[in-house]
Every structure is written in C-alpha cells, then in structure tokens.
Design a protein around this motif. Structure first.
Motif, PDB file in Angstrom:
ATOM      1  N   VAL A 137      -8.469   1.095   4.499  1.00 15.83           N
ATOM      2  CA  VAL A 137      -9.140   0.398   3.401  1.00 15.83           C
ATOM      3  C   VAL A 137     -10.381  -0.276   3.940  1.00 15.83           C
ATOM      4  O   VAL A 137     -10.305  -1.118   4.840  1.00 15.83           O
ATOM      5  CB  VAL A 137      -8.215  -0.649   2.735  1.00 15.83           C
TER       6      VAL A 137
ATOM      7  N   TRP B 139       0.826  -1.201   0.000  1.00 17.47           N
ATOM      8  CA  TRP B 139       0.000   0.000   0.000  1.00 17.47           C
ATOM      9  C   TRP B 139       0.866   1.260   0.000  1.00 17.47           C
ATOM     10  O   TRP B 139       0.470   2.291  -0.547  1.00 17.47           O
ATOM     11  CB  TRP B 139      -0.939   0.001   1.214  1.00 17.47           C
TER      12      TRP B 139
ATOM     13  N   LYS C 197     -14.637   1.173  -0.525  1.00 20.24           N
ATOM     14  CA  LYS C 197     -15.221   0.495  -1.692  1.00 20.24           C
ATOM     15  C   LYS C 197     -16.642   0.950  -1.974  1.00 20.24           C
ATOM     16  O   LYS C 197     -17.020   1.168  -3.119  1.00 20.24           O
ATOM     17  CB  LYS C 197     -15.182  -1.023  -1.494  1.00 20.24           C
TER      18      LYS C 197
ATOM     19  N   SER D 218      -9.186   7.722  -3.393  1.00 21.06           N
ATOM     20  CA  SER D 218      -9.859   7.432  -4.665  1.00 21.06           C
ATOM     21  C   SER D 218     -11.317   7.067  -4.411  1.00 21.06           C
ATOM     22  O   SER D 218     -11.907   6.295  -5.153  1.00 21.06           O
ATOM     23  CB  SER D 218      -9.153   6.296  -5.404  1.00 21.06           C
ATOM     24  N   SER D 219     -11.882   7.617  -3.346  1.00 19.34           N
ATOM     25  CA  SER D 219     -13.268   7.318  -2.986  1.00 19.34           C
ATOM     26  C   SER D 219     -14.030   8.632  -2.801  1.00 19.34           C
ATOM     27  O   SER D 219     -13.456   9.650  -2.417  1.00 19.34           O
ATOM     28  CB  SER D 219     -13.323   6.511  -1.686  1.00 19.34           C
TER      29      SER D 219
ATOM     30  N   ARG E 126      -9.071   4.082   0.823  1.00 16.33           N
ATOM     31  CA  ARG E 126      -9.901   3.405  -0.166  1.00 16.33           C
ATOM     32  C   ARG E 126     -11.192   2.940   0.516  1.00 16.33           C
ATOM     33  O   ARG E 126     -11.144   2.109   1.420  1.00 16.33           O
ATOM     34  CB  ARG E 126      -9.182   2.194  -0.765  1.00 16.33           C
TER      35      ARG E 126
END
Length: 359
Positions: A325, A274, A308, A291-292, A306
């Motif tokens: 994450v 990571w 999801k 990136s979220s 991150r």
C-alpha cells in the motif's frame, strides 16, 4: 416504511489495521476500500435506507469526523450526525443515541450497526432486520444478528446460543471475545456458535431499562442532560470525560438475560484487515487484488496492491501473499499473514520523533 424504526450508524473508529490508507484524519469508513464507487459508510447508508426513512437515520462519530460524515452523507439531516467529544467505547454512544431518539419517539425501535462492514446478501440482511424489528416491537428483548461462521476465525467474537425448535431466533447463552484457534475450532464443531457482527436491534424502552439495571451510574450521568436542544452539547461535553469506557457487550449484553440472536447468512465481513479485503476483492489471473492503474507484476501472486497516486507506475517482482500500500505519506510492504501486526507498526511510528505525521 415504519416511522417507529430508526438506525444508528457507528462511525467513530480509526481503523488502524488499515494503515496507511486509513489514517486518523481519514479513517477506513470514509474510504472506498473495494473500489465500488461508494465509501464504506455510504454503502451502509444505501443498504439501510431501503428499510428506514432517511430522517430516522443517525450517525454517531468522533467530533473530528462530523464534517466528513455530512460531506459523504448529504441526505441525512445535519442534526442527525452527532459527534462524541471522546472515544468511550460502545456503551456510551449507544446510551447517548437511545436517549436522543427516545426524546423524539418513545416508541422507537433502533438498529445499531457499524459503518464499515461488507454485506453481500442485502436482501437477506433486510429480511433479518425486519424480523428483528417485529420481535423487539412485541417483546422486551435485546436482539443481535449472528453470522453463520464459515471457518474457525480468531479475529471475530462468538455468540453461543441455546438450540431450540424455533429456527428464526434463539436465546443467547454466552459471548466470547476473539478466541485462540483451538477454541475457535471447537466452537465451529459444536454447531451452536455464531460470529458476533456487532449489529443490534432493540426498542428504546428495552435498552434504556437495561442501562438502568446494569450501568446505573452511566444512566444517571446521561439523565442529567436535555436532548435535541441547545443545551445538549454543553452537557455532553461536561459528562463525557467522566463516563466509563466499556463496550455494550461487556456492559449490558453479557449480563442481561433477555438477549436473543437471529442466525444470518449475509455474505458478511467486517473488513477488519487487509487480508479480509483481499478475500473480498476482485483478482486477476495471478490472484493479485489490484485497484490501481499502471501496476506491473512479475512472478508475483496472492498480493493486495493499492497505489494511491494513479500517475505513479509500480513494478512488483517476486512477491507472494504480500500487502503493498503506497500513499502520499507512507509505504507499507508486509506479508498478508502479518496483517494483525499493522496496529503495532502504527504504535511504533507514534513513538518515532515526528512519527505522528505519518498516521
């Protein structure tokens, strides 16, 4: 495009250091790690298909991921996506693919490359590969691309080369597995070490001759099989349980005296942790790599984040240099400095009752 040039993309790993995004059902090579719109294996295909005809590109992966590979790479002929019945490290899969390709074209030259590496300087990469194909077409050489090191990194293997007047490629002296920091520093200071990217180029003749010389038992096992026919799968399934589990580095390259390296500055990373994702990702003003959507940060910097579920909001306050994450099944929060321990976290989860479902 030269019809004698082939590519083998190795895509069998699980990528446990990328847990919880990378799982046994969906390993990291099938993820869009950096948010580019293409997964790692798709980017690898996009890169090499500029040089090699699509029908000459093969994928070797775990049998479990054959369907996933076909789904993500519909351009590749179905018969070119090959599933191993067991994970036996890189010697077995290299011999297997060399035998398959030799059966199709005895004059083939092959580049073997991992599915999950980042290469920013694609033009330089393609130029080095063309040089390697030229070398292996005219010489009985086993060639590797060595990455010009930018720091004393303990996460990579190293290749020592014999410095000569020839600037294009050099004879390999030694391979060293991941060293400790002091040794890595001495390697960098010496100026005759490169990072081992695990990218290899050779002719089928040269690599099969090397297998015959250095791994004769494995060679005999694979010689019992017919390739690219109905009988192949049954034979491979039969021999694989007895095949030695050894890397191509240990089995062949450390022993052979015809190994050469091409130094290359490719903007390369193996994206193995990571932290390496953080180093290569876009960052906001607080140096957070996010990136979220719907993520708010306060007094937080240096994090890779991150989430999801794009419909989930996340608020992060007071974290510095962390990995965060969140997936459907698991949540990871740990310091970036501890990213090498993620493999241990996964092993500990396996030991929990019903822990397997989280990995």
């Amino acid at each position: 495009m030269n019809k004698n040039n082939y590519c083998v993309i190795m895509a069998g790993g699980i990528g446990s250091r990328f847990w919880p995004m990378s799982t046994q059902k969906l390993p990291k090579q099938f993820h869009d790690i950096l948010g580019t719109g293409r997964t790692m294996i798709q980017q690898t295909f996009d890169r090499i298909s500029q040089l090699i005809p699509t029908e000459n590109i093969y994928v070797i992966t775990n049998q479990e991921y054959v369907g996933l590979s076909q789904q993500q790479l519909p351009e590749i002929p179905v018969e070119n996506i090959v599933g191993e019945p067991a994970m036996k490290n890189t010697s077995a899969c290299n011999l297997y693919m060399a035998k398959k390709i030799e059966n199709v074209n005895p004059n083939a030259n092959i580049i073997v490359m991992p599915a999950d590496h980042l290469i920013l300087k694609e033009k330089a990469f393609l130029e080095k590969v063309e040089l390697a194909f030229e070398i292996t077409s005219n010489n009985d050489y086993l060639v590797t691309l060595g990455i010009t090191p930018s720091r004393p990194d303990t996460g990579y293997g190293y290749i020592q080369f014999i410095q000569e007047n020839n600037e294009d490629y050099s004879k390999v002296k030694t391979f060293t597995e991941k060293p400790d920091l002091d040794i890595a520093k001495s390697f960098i200071e010496s100026g005759d070490f490169l990072w081992n990217a695990g990218i290899f180029i050779w002719s089928t003749k040269s690599i099969l001759a090397a297998f015959k010389k250095y791994l004769p038992e494995m060679t005999n096992q694979f010689n019992n099989c017919e390739f690219n026919c109905a009988a192949e799968k049954e034979c491979i399934d039969q021999i694989y349980p007895t095949v030695s589990k050894i890397s191509i580095d240990n089995g062949i390259l450390e022993k052979a005296n015809n190994v050469y390296v091409i130094p290359a500055n490719l903007g390369w990373s193996d994206l193995g942790t990571w932290s390496s994702v953080y180093a290569n990702a876009n960052k906001n003003d607080d140096n957070n790599a996010i990136s979220s959507k719907n993520v708010l940060t306060y007094n937080s910097n240096g994090n890779v984040i991150r989430i999801k579920n794009q419909n989930k909001a996340a608020v992060i306050d007071g974290l510095k240099n962390y990995i965060i994450v969140d997936t459907e099944k698991a949540l990871l929060i740990c310091p970036r400095d501890n990213d090498q321990l993620i493999k241990d976290y996964v092993l500990d989860l396996k030991n929990l009752k019903k822990g397997e479902r989280f990995i």
